[in-house]
Design an enzyme around this catalytic site. Structure first.
Site, PDB file in Angstrom:
ATOM      1  N   SER A   1     -16.750   4.362  -0.738  1.00  0.00           N
ATOM      2  CA  SER A   1     -17.645   4.880   0.285  1.00  0.00           C
ATOM      3  C   SER A   1     -16.987   4.877   1.664  1.00  0.00           C
ATOM      4  O   SER A   1     -17.314   5.727   2.481  1.00  0.00           O
ATOM      5  CB  SER A   1     -18.937   4.067   0.313  1.00  0.00           C
ATOM      6  OG  SER A   1     -18.648   2.727   0.606  1.00  0.00           O
ATOM      7  N   LEU A   2     -16.059   3.963   1.917  1.00  0.00           N
ATOM      8  CA  LEU A   2     -15.473   3.898   3.258  1.00  0.00           C
ATOM      9  C   LEU A   2     -14.353   4.914   3.490  1.00  0.00           C
ATOM     10  O   LEU A   2     -14.225   5.454   4.581  1.00  0.00           O
ATOM     11  CB  LEU A   2     -14.921   2.491   3.546  1.00  0.00           C
ATOM     12  CG  LEU A   2     -15.937   1.434   3.935  1.00  0.00           C
ATOM     13  CD1 LEU A   2     -15.226   0.169   4.376  1.00  0.00           C
ATOM     14  CD2 LEU A   2     -16.849   1.910   5.051  1.00  0.00           C
ATOM     15  N   SER A   3     -13.521   5.166   2.484  1.00  0.00           N
ATOM     16  CA  SER A   3     -12.376   6.065   2.713  1.00  0.00           C
ATOM     17  C   SER A   3     -12.798   7.465   3.141  1.00  0.00           C
ATOM     18  O   SER A   3     -12.216   8.018   4.085  1.00  0.00           O
ATOM     19  CB  SER A   3     -11.487   6.122   1.473  1.00  0.00           C
ATOM     20  OG  SER A   3     -10.842   4.878   1.320  1.00  0.00           O
TER      21      SER A   3
ATOM     22  N   LYS B   1      -3.917   1.812  -9.896  1.00  0.00           N
ATOM     23  CA  LYS B   1      -2.696   1.823  -9.066  1.00  0.00           C
ATOM     24  C   LYS B   1      -1.423   1.647  -9.900  1.00  0.00           C
ATOM     25  O   LYS B   1      -0.402   2.263  -9.610  1.00  0.00           O
ATOM     26  CB  LYS B   1      -2.779   0.741  -7.996  1.00  0.00           C
ATOM     27  CG  LYS B   1      -3.836   1.003  -6.933  1.00  0.00           C
ATOM     28  CD  LYS B   1      -3.819  -0.094  -5.875  1.00  0.00           C
ATOM     29  CE  LYS B   1      -4.930   0.086  -4.865  1.00  0.00           C
ATOM     30  NZ  LYS B   1      -4.918  -0.939  -3.823  1.00  0.00           N
TER      31      LYS B   1
ATOM     32  N   ASP C   1      -0.437   0.125   0.900  1.00  0.00           N
ATOM     33  CA  ASP C   1      -1.042  -1.200   1.118  1.00  0.00           C
ATOM     34  C   ASP C   1      -0.053  -2.113   1.849  1.00  0.00           C
ATOM     35  O   ASP C   1      -0.459  -2.938   2.681  1.00  0.00           O
ATOM     36  CB  ASP C   1      -1.420  -1.850  -0.224  1.00  0.00           C
ATOM     37  CG  ASP C   1      -2.716  -1.282  -0.790  1.00  0.00           C
ATOM     38  OD1 ASP C   1      -3.542  -0.766  -0.009  1.00  0.00           O
ATOM     39  OD2 ASP C   1      -2.901  -1.351  -2.024  1.00  0.00           O
TER      40      ASP C   1
ATOM     41  N   GLU D   1       1.693 -19.232 -13.183  1.00  0.00           N
ATOM     42  CA  GLU D   1       2.742 -18.439 -13.828  1.00  0.00           C
ATOM     43  C   GLU D   1       2.840 -17.040 -13.212  1.00  0.00           C
ATOM     44  O   GLU D   1       3.908 -16.449 -13.132  1.00  0.00           O
ATOM     45  CB  GLU D   1       2.489 -18.327 -15.340  1.00  0.00           C
ATOM     46  CG  GLU D   1       2.758 -19.613 -16.094  1.00  0.00           C
ATOM     47  CD  GLU D   1       4.187 -20.131 -15.877  1.00  0.00           C
ATOM     48  OE1 GLU D   1       5.126 -19.327 -15.982  1.00  0.00           O
ATOM     49  OE2 GLU D   1       4.339 -21.326 -15.573  1.00  0.00           O
TER      50      GLU D   1
ATOM     51  N   GLY E   1     -10.152  -7.845   6.637  1.00  0.00           N
ATOM     52  CA  GLY E   1      -9.597  -6.897   5.683  1.00  0.00           C
ATOM     53  C   GLY E   1      -9.823  -5.441   6.038  1.00  0.00           C
ATOM     54  O   GLY E   1      -9.132  -4.553   5.522  1.00  0.00           O
TER      55      GLY E   1
HETATM   56  P1  NDP Z   1      -6.269  -8.396  -8.662  1.00  0.00           P
HETATM   57  O1  NDP Z   1      -7.330  -8.402  -9.711  1.00  0.00           O
HETATM   58  O2  NDP Z   1      -4.969  -7.733  -8.929  1.00  0.00           O
HETATM   59  O3  NDP Z   1      -5.936  -9.928  -8.271  1.00  0.00           O
HETATM   60  C1  NDP Z   1      -6.990 -10.850  -8.055  1.00  0.00           C
HETATM   61  C2  NDP Z   1      -6.413 -12.138  -7.473  1.00  0.00           C
HETATM   62  O4  NDP Z   1      -7.515 -13.001  -7.163  1.00  0.00           O
HETATM   63  C3  NDP Z   1      -5.526 -12.904  -8.460  1.00  0.00           C
HETATM   64  O5  NDP Z   1      -4.531 -13.590  -7.734  1.00  0.00           O
HETATM   65  C4  NDP Z   1      -6.515 -13.889  -9.082  1.00  0.00           C
HETATM   66  O6  NDP Z   1      -5.915 -15.067  -9.588  1.00  0.00           O
HETATM   67  C5  NDP Z   1      -7.346 -14.246  -7.872  1.00  0.00           C
HETATM   68  N1  NDP Z   1      -8.660 -14.771  -8.235  1.00  0.00           N
HETATM   69  C6  NDP Z   1      -9.690 -14.090  -8.787  1.00  0.00           C
HETATM   70  N2  NDP Z   1     -10.754 -14.923  -8.960  1.00  0.00           N
HETATM   71  C7  NDP Z   1     -10.354 -16.147  -8.517  1.00  0.00           C
HETATM   72  C8  NDP Z   1     -10.997 -17.404  -8.414  1.00  0.00           C
HETATM   73  N3  NDP Z   1     -12.270 -17.587  -8.806  1.00  0.00           N
HETATM   74  N4  NDP Z   1     -10.311 -18.425  -7.880  1.00  0.00           N
HETATM   75  C9  NDP Z   1      -9.029 -18.261  -7.460  1.00  0.00           C
HETATM   76  N5  NDP Z   1      -8.358 -17.090  -7.528  1.00  0.00           N
HETATM   77  C10 NDP Z   1      -9.017 -16.043  -8.043  1.00  0.00           C
HETATM   78  O7  NDP Z   1      -6.970  -7.804  -7.367  1.00  0.00           O
HETATM   79  P2  NDP Z   1      -6.254  -7.163  -6.086  1.00  0.00           P
HETATM   80  O8  NDP Z   1      -5.033  -7.947  -5.809  1.00  0.00           O
HETATM   81  O9  NDP Z   1      -6.132  -5.719  -6.247  1.00  0.00           O
HETATM   82  O10 NDP Z   1      -7.352  -7.402  -4.941  1.00  0.00           O
HETATM   83  C11 NDP Z   1      -7.579  -8.702  -4.409  1.00  0.00           C
HETATM   84  C12 NDP Z   1      -8.523  -8.615  -3.220  1.00  0.00           C
HETATM   85  O11 NDP Z   1      -7.904  -7.894  -2.158  1.00  0.00           O
HETATM   86  C13 NDP Z   1      -9.840  -7.907  -3.541  1.00  0.00           C
HETATM   87  O12 NDP Z   1     -10.870  -8.593  -2.880  1.00  0.00           O
HETATM   88  C14 NDP Z   1      -9.647  -6.528  -2.918  1.00  0.00           C
HETATM   89  O13 NDP Z   1     -10.864  -5.958  -2.526  1.00  0.00           O
HETATM   90  C15 NDP Z   1      -8.783  -6.870  -1.717  1.00  0.00           C
HETATM   91  N6  NDP Z   1      -7.986  -5.743  -1.257  1.00  0.00           N
HETATM   92  C16 NDP Z   1      -8.142  -5.343   0.028  1.00  0.00           C
HETATM   93  C17 NDP Z   1      -7.417  -4.302   0.529  1.00  0.00           C
HETATM   94  C18 NDP Z   1      -7.616  -3.894   1.939  1.00  0.00           C
HETATM   95  O14 NDP Z   1      -7.156  -2.812   2.329  1.00  0.00           O
HETATM   96  N7  NDP Z   1      -8.270  -4.708   2.760  1.00  0.00           N
HETATM   97  C19 NDP Z   1      -6.432  -3.576  -0.280  1.00  0.00           C
HETATM   98  C20 NDP Z   1      -6.313  -4.090  -1.640  1.00  0.00           C
HETATM   99  C21 NDP Z   1      -7.086  -5.133  -2.082  1.00  0.00           C
HETATM  100  P3  NDP Z   1      -5.416 -15.156 -11.137  1.00  0.00           P
HETATM  101  O15 NDP Z   1      -4.107 -14.448 -11.184  1.00  0.00           O
HETATM  102  O16 NDP Z   1      -5.322 -16.613 -11.383  1.00  0.00           O
HETATM  103  O17 NDP Z   1      -6.475 -14.471 -11.962  1.00  0.00           O
END
Ligand code: NDP
Length: 304
Positions: free
Chosen positions: A4-6, A55, A92, A144, A267
């Site tokens: 919705s934002l883009s 992506k 990004d 890991e 963000g």
């Molecule tokens: P991914 O699904 O690729 O990664 C999620 C990450 O969050 C992993 O490191 C995961 O850890 C961690 N995580 C999820 N749940 C938990 C929890 N309960 N406790 C601890 N760690 C947790 O998502 P993205 O990297 O694509 O996105 C991450 C965030 O960044 C989202 O909120 C997204 O909206 C935001 N984002 C914002 C952007 C912006 O322009 N502002 C651009 C891109 C993303 P694990 O590996 O252990 O599962």
């Protein structure tokens, strides 16, 4: 949310810059992604933004990858080359860097702590080492995954491993994403990189030496009370704290950072800057800095 934002961001950008173009959100299922990219090749779309969860798949489907998109392994922007090829970019990473710099902080020489090792963290990690960060600590719930990201940075010759990452590297462990010939190189680069579990016992020390803390986990998304930082971790005013989560905008982490009088970066700044980078890819036009600030003012209220 981004869906919705883009369109809002680009409608305003096209209007302000006098660009005769229309940006619309398309719902694309996994099996439809190749066809959507084909529309760019055919010229029926001038460009394409790619969001979660496509992506990484998009990086496999385009004809050519910009070097940073190849390193990160993810494409969020596709453009048509003059010869009709679909070219993949990752905005990004520069969006992250520009958001940090918007606050007055610098990635160059920064001692950064990154929470998360998913897609967004990958973009931030490669941006940080490329910009000359002094150190990068990657803390992830699944350690890991942090190790694998750290090994990739080292194998690319961008970073020097420390701690557990050094032990793994010395034992011959390599990042699966990279091909063997590149992965066999000796460590080089000026950024010391380490990978740790997302636990206070491991985080307290690097955090006490950091000047930049970035949340790239999804913790806090849709939950203003959820804090990605484990109990026992302390923030102080020397820090710049960035939260990639933008809904809500005022996350628990940023509230905590504000209480500590740290510099805060939400963000939405990254979302806006990565969009303006897409504009540059598609049109060659650089948006004036005031436009980013004005978009932030306009959209902040909608993030909650
Ligand atoms: P991914 O699904 O690729 O990664 C999620 C990450 O969050 C992993 O490191 C995961 O850890 C961690 N995580 C999820 N749940 C938990 C929890 N309960 N406790 C601890 N760690 C947790 O998502 P993205 O990297 O694509 O996105 C991450 C965030 O960044 C989202 O909120 C997204 O909206 C935001 N984002 C914002 C952007 C912006 O322009 N502002 C651009 C891109 C993303 P694990 O590996 O252990 O599962």
């Amino acid at each position: 949310m981004e869906h919705s934002l883009s369109p809002r961001i680009f409608r305003r950008v096209f209007q302000d810059l006098g660009i005769d173009a229309h940006y619309t959100a398309l719902r694309v299922e996994k099996h439809e992604l190749a066809e959507a990219i084909d529309r760019v090749r055919r010229g029926s779309l001038a460009g394409l933004s790619v969001t979660i969860p496509h992506k990484e798949a998009a990086a496999e489907l385009v004809d050519a990858l910009h070097p940073s998109a190849a390193r990160i392994g993810a494409v969020n922007c596709i453009a048509r080359s003059p010869t009709g090829h679909a070219e993949g970019y990752n905005t990004d990473a520069p969006g992250f860097r520009l958001a940090v710099e918007q606050s007055g902080a610098r990635l160059a020489a920064a001692r950064a702590v990154l929470l998360g090792a998913g897609g967004a963290a990958r973009a931030a990690a490669f941006a940080a080492v490329s910009a000359g960060a002094k150190s990068l600590t990657i803390a992830n719930r699944d350690p890991e995954r942090a190790i694998r990201l750290g090994l990739e940075l080292v194998a690319l010759g961008r970073a020097w491993p420390e701690g557990e990452l050094l032990r793994r590297w010395e034992s011959g462990e390599r990042a699966p994403r990279l091909n063997v010939s590149r992965a066999l190189g000796a460590p080089s680069g000026k950024c010391f990189v380490s990978a740790i579990p997302l636990e206070s016992s491991a985080l307290v020390h690097p955090l006490s030496h950091a000047d930049l803390l970035v949340n790239s986990t999804s913790v806090g998304l849709g939950d203003p009370g959820a804090l990605p930082l484990p109990g026992g971790c302390v923030l102080d005013r020397r820090l710049t704290v960035m939260d990639m989560v933008y809904r809500p905008l005022h996350t628990a982490l940023l509230r905590r950072a504000r209480e500590a009088e740290a510099t805060c970066v939400d963000g939405l700044w990254m979302l806006i800057h990565q969009a303006l980078e897409q504009l540059r890819v598609w049109t060659g036009q650089v948006a004036p800095p005031a436009l980013a600030a004005s978009l932030h003012d306009e959209l902040a209220a909608e993030c909650g």
